[in-house]
Design a protein around this motif. Structure first.
Motif, mmCIF file in Angstrom:
data_model
loop_
_atom_site.group_PDB
_atom_site.id
_atom_site.type_symbol
_atom_site.label_atom_id
_atom_site.label_comp_id
_atom_site.label_asym_id
_atom_site.label_seq_id
_atom_site.Cartn_x
_atom_site.Cartn_y
_atom_site.Cartn_z
ATOM 1 N N ASP A 68 0.834 -1.212 0.000
ATOM 2 C CA ASP A 68 0.000 0.000 0.000
ATOM 3 C C ASP A 68 0.864 1.255 0.000
ATOM 4 O O ASP A 68 0.603 2.200 -0.730
ATOM 5 C CB ASP A 68 -0.924 0.020 1.222
ATOM 6 C CG ASP A 68 -2.085 -0.950 1.095
ATOM 7 O OD1 ASP A 68 -2.344 -1.444 -0.013
ATOM 8 O OD2 ASP A 68 -2.742 -1.214 2.121
ATOM 9 N N GLU A 71 2.692 1.715 -3.358
ATOM 10 C CA GLU A 71 1.784 2.125 -4.428
ATOM 11 C C GLU A 71 1.644 3.643 -4.457
ATOM 12 O O GLU A 71 1.658 4.261 -5.509
ATOM 13 C CB GLU A 71 0.418 1.456 -4.265
ATOM 14 C CG GLU A 71 -0.579 1.841 -5.341
ATOM 15 C CD GLU A 71 -0.098 1.576 -6.760
ATOM 16 O OE1 GLU A 71 -0.486 2.347 -7.671
ATOM 17 O OE2 GLU A 71 0.667 0.625 -6.986
ATOM 18 N N ARG A 74 4.795 5.048 -5.965
ATOM 19 C CA ARG A 74 4.808 4.895 -7.435
ATOM 20 C C ARG A 74 3.892 5.920 -8.107
ATOM 21 O O ARG A 74 4.229 6.498 -9.122
ATOM 22 C CB ARG A 74 4.399 3.483 -7.826
ATOM 23 C CG ARG A 74 5.532 2.487 -7.793
ATOM 24 C CD ARG A 74 5.124 1.171 -8.426
ATOM 25 N NE ARG A 74 4.324 0.357 -7.533
ATOM 26 C CZ ARG A 74 4.810 -0.346 -6.511
ATOM 27 N NH1 ARG A 74 6.084 -0.338 -6.268
ATOM 28 N NH2 ARG A 74 4.014 -1.055 -5.754
ATOM 29 N N GLN A 75 2.720 6.135 -7.521
ATOM 30 C CA GLN A 75 1.785 7.112 -8.088
ATOM 31 C C GLN A 75 2.398 8.502 -8.112
ATOM 32 O O GLN A 75 2.319 9.202 -9.112
ATOM 33 C CB GLN A 75 0.483 7.137 -7.289
ATOM 34 C CG GLN A 75 -0.395 5.946 -7.477
ATOM 35 C CD GLN A 75 -1.578 5.957 -6.515
ATOM 36 O OE1 GLN A 75 -1.835 6.938 -5.826
ATOM 37 N NE2 GLN A 75 -2.292 4.860 -6.456
#
Length: 188
Positions: A68, A71, A74-75
Protein backbone atom coordinates in the motif's frame (compact mmCIF):
# COMPACT_ATOMS: atom_id res chain seq x y z
CA UNK A 1 19.63 -24.79 -4.91
CA UNK A 2 17.65 -21.52 -4.56
CA UNK A 3 14.99 -21.39 -1.88
CA UNK A 4 12.55 -19.04 -3.54
CA UNK A 5 8.98 -19.45 -2.48
CA UNK A 6 6.56 -20.33 -5.26
CA UNK A 7 3.86 -17.90 -6.28
CA UNK A 8 1.21 -17.82 -3.56
CA UNK A 9 -1.94 -19.79 -4.24
CA UNK A 10 -5.27 -18.02 -4.54
CA UNK A 11 -6.17 -19.36 -1.08
CA UNK A 12 -2.93 -18.07 0.44
CA UNK A 13 -3.51 -14.63 -1.07
CA UNK A 14 -7.12 -14.60 0.10
CA UNK A 15 -6.11 -15.52 3.66
CA UNK A 16 -3.31 -12.97 3.61
CA UNK A 17 -5.76 -10.23 2.60
CA UNK A 18 -8.16 -11.29 5.35
CA UNK A 19 -5.33 -11.45 7.90
CA UNK A 20 -4.15 -8.03 6.75
CA UNK A 21 -7.63 -6.54 7.22
CA UNK A 22 -7.80 -8.18 10.66
CA UNK A 23 -4.37 -6.85 11.66
CA UNK A 24 -5.28 -3.32 10.56
CA UNK A 25 -8.10 -3.43 13.09
CA UNK A 26 -6.50 -5.50 15.86
CA UNK A 27 -2.79 -4.73 15.45
CA UNK A 28 0.11 -7.12 15.64
CA UNK A 29 1.29 -6.73 19.22
CA UNK A 30 -0.74 -9.57 20.66
CA UNK A 31 -1.38 -11.47 17.45
CA UNK A 32 -2.45 -14.98 18.27
CA UNK A 33 -3.05 -17.50 15.51
CA UNK A 34 -6.16 -19.09 16.99
CA UNK A 35 -8.32 -15.89 17.17
CA UNK A 36 -6.90 -14.66 13.88
CA UNK A 37 -7.69 -17.95 12.14
CA UNK A 38 -11.23 -18.01 13.55
CA UNK A 39 -11.83 -14.42 12.45
CA UNK A 40 -10.66 -15.02 8.87
CA UNK A 41 -12.30 -18.41 8.33
CA UNK A 42 -9.24 -20.61 8.59
CA UNK A 43 -7.34 -22.63 11.16
CA UNK A 44 -3.99 -22.13 12.88
CA UNK A 45 -2.74 -25.27 11.17
CA UNK A 46 -3.55 -23.91 7.69
CA UNK A 47 -1.88 -20.58 8.49
CA UNK A 48 1.24 -22.38 9.71
CA UNK A 49 1.26 -24.53 6.59
CA UNK A 50 0.91 -21.54 4.27
CA UNK A 51 3.26 -19.11 6.06
CA UNK A 52 5.64 -21.51 7.79
CA UNK A 53 5.35 -19.92 11.24
CA UNK A 54 3.80 -17.02 13.07
CA UNK A 55 6.92 -14.99 12.20
CA UNK A 56 6.44 -15.93 8.54
CA UNK A 57 2.87 -14.67 8.69
CA UNK A 58 4.01 -11.42 10.32
CA UNK A 59 6.64 -10.95 7.59
CA UNK A 60 3.94 -11.52 4.96
CA UNK A 61 1.67 -8.96 6.68
CA UNK A 62 4.47 -6.40 6.82
CA UNK A 63 5.22 -6.97 3.14
CA UNK A 64 1.52 -6.56 2.37
CA UNK A 65 1.42 -3.25 4.26
CA UNK A 66 4.42 -2.02 2.27
CA UNK A 67 2.49 -2.75 -0.94
CA UNK A 68 0.00 0.00 0.00
CA UNK A 69 2.79 2.40 0.93
CA UNK A 70 4.83 1.69 -2.20
CA UNK A 71 1.78 2.13 -4.43
CA UNK A 72 1.49 5.72 -3.24
CA UNK A 73 5.17 6.25 -3.90
CA UNK A 74 4.81 4.90 -7.43
CA UNK A 75 1.79 7.11 -8.09
CA UNK A 76 3.59 10.24 -6.95
CA UNK A 77 6.75 9.26 -8.83
CA UNK A 78 4.92 9.00 -12.16
CA UNK A 79 2.65 12.02 -11.65
CA UNK A 80 5.22 14.67 -12.58
CA UNK A 81 7.46 15.18 -15.61
CA UNK A 82 9.77 17.52 -13.67
CA UNK A 83 10.63 17.42 -9.98
CA UNK A 84 7.69 19.31 -8.40
CA UNK A 85 9.64 20.40 -5.36
CA UNK A 86 9.73 19.10 -1.84
CA UNK A 87 6.83 21.18 -0.47
CA UNK A 88 4.44 19.94 -3.19
CA UNK A 89 5.27 16.28 -2.61
CA UNK A 90 5.25 16.72 1.18
CA UNK A 91 1.74 18.20 1.04
CA UNK A 92 0.53 15.31 -1.12
CA UNK A 93 2.13 12.82 1.24
CA UNK A 94 0.49 14.49 4.22
CA UNK A 95 -2.90 14.43 2.54
CA UNK A 96 -2.47 10.71 1.90
CA UNK A 97 -1.08 9.93 5.37
CA UNK A 98 -3.72 11.96 7.22
CA UNK A 99 -6.78 10.64 5.36
CA UNK A 100 -9.22 9.10 7.86
CA UNK A 101 -9.52 5.91 5.80
CA UNK A 102 -5.77 5.33 6.23
CA UNK A 103 -5.70 5.58 10.02
CA UNK A 104 -5.71 1.78 10.46
CA UNK A 105 -2.79 1.44 8.03
CA UNK A 106 -0.89 4.26 9.72
CA UNK A 107 -1.42 2.68 13.16
CA UNK A 108 -0.20 -0.61 11.72
CA UNK A 109 2.86 1.21 10.34
CA UNK A 110 3.62 2.83 13.72
CA UNK A 111 3.38 -0.50 15.49
CA UNK A 112 5.57 -2.30 12.95
CA UNK A 113 8.08 0.55 12.86
CA UNK A 114 8.37 0.56 16.65
CA UNK A 115 8.71 -3.21 16.77
CA UNK A 116 11.49 -3.09 14.18
CA UNK A 117 13.43 -0.85 16.57
CA UNK A 118 13.06 -3.06 19.64
CA UNK A 119 13.14 -6.49 17.95
CA UNK A 120 15.45 -5.98 14.96
CA UNK A 121 16.28 -9.68 14.61
CA UNK A 122 12.69 -10.89 14.47
CA UNK A 123 10.14 -10.78 11.68
CA UNK A 124 10.25 -6.99 11.91
CA UNK A 125 13.91 -6.88 10.80
CA UNK A 126 14.67 -4.01 8.47
CA UNK A 127 11.04 -2.84 8.29
CA UNK A 128 11.76 0.55 9.85
CA UNK A 129 14.90 1.10 7.82
CA UNK A 130 13.23 0.12 4.55
CA UNK A 131 10.34 2.53 5.09
CA UNK A 132 12.76 5.37 5.83
CA UNK A 133 14.71 4.56 2.67
CA UNK A 134 11.52 4.36 0.56
CA UNK A 135 10.23 7.74 1.71
CA UNK A 136 13.59 9.48 1.50
CA UNK A 137 14.01 8.20 -2.06
CA UNK A 138 10.63 9.66 -3.04
CA UNK A 139 11.45 12.99 -1.42
CA UNK A 140 14.85 12.99 -3.11
CA UNK A 141 13.20 12.59 -6.52
CA UNK A 142 11.14 15.71 -5.82
CA UNK A 143 14.20 17.91 -5.41
CA UNK A 144 15.85 19.65 -8.36
CA UNK A 145 19.37 19.23 -6.89
CA UNK A 146 19.10 16.24 -4.52
CA UNK A 147 22.81 15.45 -4.22
CA UNK A 148 23.82 18.24 -1.87
CA UNK A 149 24.15 17.87 1.88
CA UNK A 150 21.62 20.70 2.27
CA UNK A 151 19.07 18.85 0.09
CA UNK A 152 19.60 15.65 2.07
CA UNK A 153 19.10 17.51 5.36
CA UNK A 154 15.95 19.20 4.07
CA UNK A 155 14.30 15.96 2.93
CA UNK A 156 15.27 14.31 6.23
CA UNK A 157 13.64 17.22 8.06
CA UNK A 158 10.50 16.95 5.95
CA UNK A 159 10.27 13.22 6.61
CA UNK A 160 10.77 13.78 10.34
CA UNK A 161 8.09 16.48 10.36
CA UNK A 162 5.61 14.30 8.45
CA UNK A 163 6.15 11.34 10.74
CA UNK A 164 6.05 13.44 13.89
CA UNK A 165 2.81 15.09 12.79
CA UNK A 166 1.42 11.67 11.91
CA UNK A 167 2.17 10.34 15.40
CA UNK A 168 0.53 13.42 16.89
CA UNK A 169 -2.51 13.05 14.61
CA UNK A 170 -2.92 9.38 15.51
CA UNK A 171 -2.66 10.19 19.23
CA UNK A 172 -4.98 13.21 19.26
CA UNK A 173 -7.10 13.10 16.11
CA UNK A 174 -6.41 16.82 15.65
CA UNK A 175 -6.14 17.11 11.87
CA UNK A 176 -6.44 20.89 11.74
CA UNK A 177 -3.58 21.55 14.16
CA UNK A 178 -1.23 18.96 12.65
CA UNK A 179 -1.96 20.14 9.10
CA UNK A 180 -1.27 23.75 10.12
CA UNK A 181 2.04 22.62 11.64
CA UNK A 182 2.98 20.89 8.38
CA UNK A 183 2.05 23.98 6.35
CA UNK A 184 4.03 26.24 8.66
CA UNK A 185 7.09 24.00 8.41
CA UNK A 186 6.90 23.80 4.61
CA UNK A 187 6.73 27.61 4.25
CA UNK A 188 10.29 27.98 5.59
Amino acid sequence: MPTTKPTPSAREQELLERAYAYSLTHGLADLSLRPLAAAIGSSPRVLLFLFGSKDGLIRALLARARVDELELLRQLDTQYDEPPGLPVVARELWTWLAAPERRPLMKFWVEAYGRSLVAPEGPWAEYGRSTVDDWLELLKASQPDPGTAEAQARRTGVLAMLRGALLDLLATGDLDRTTKAIEDYLRD
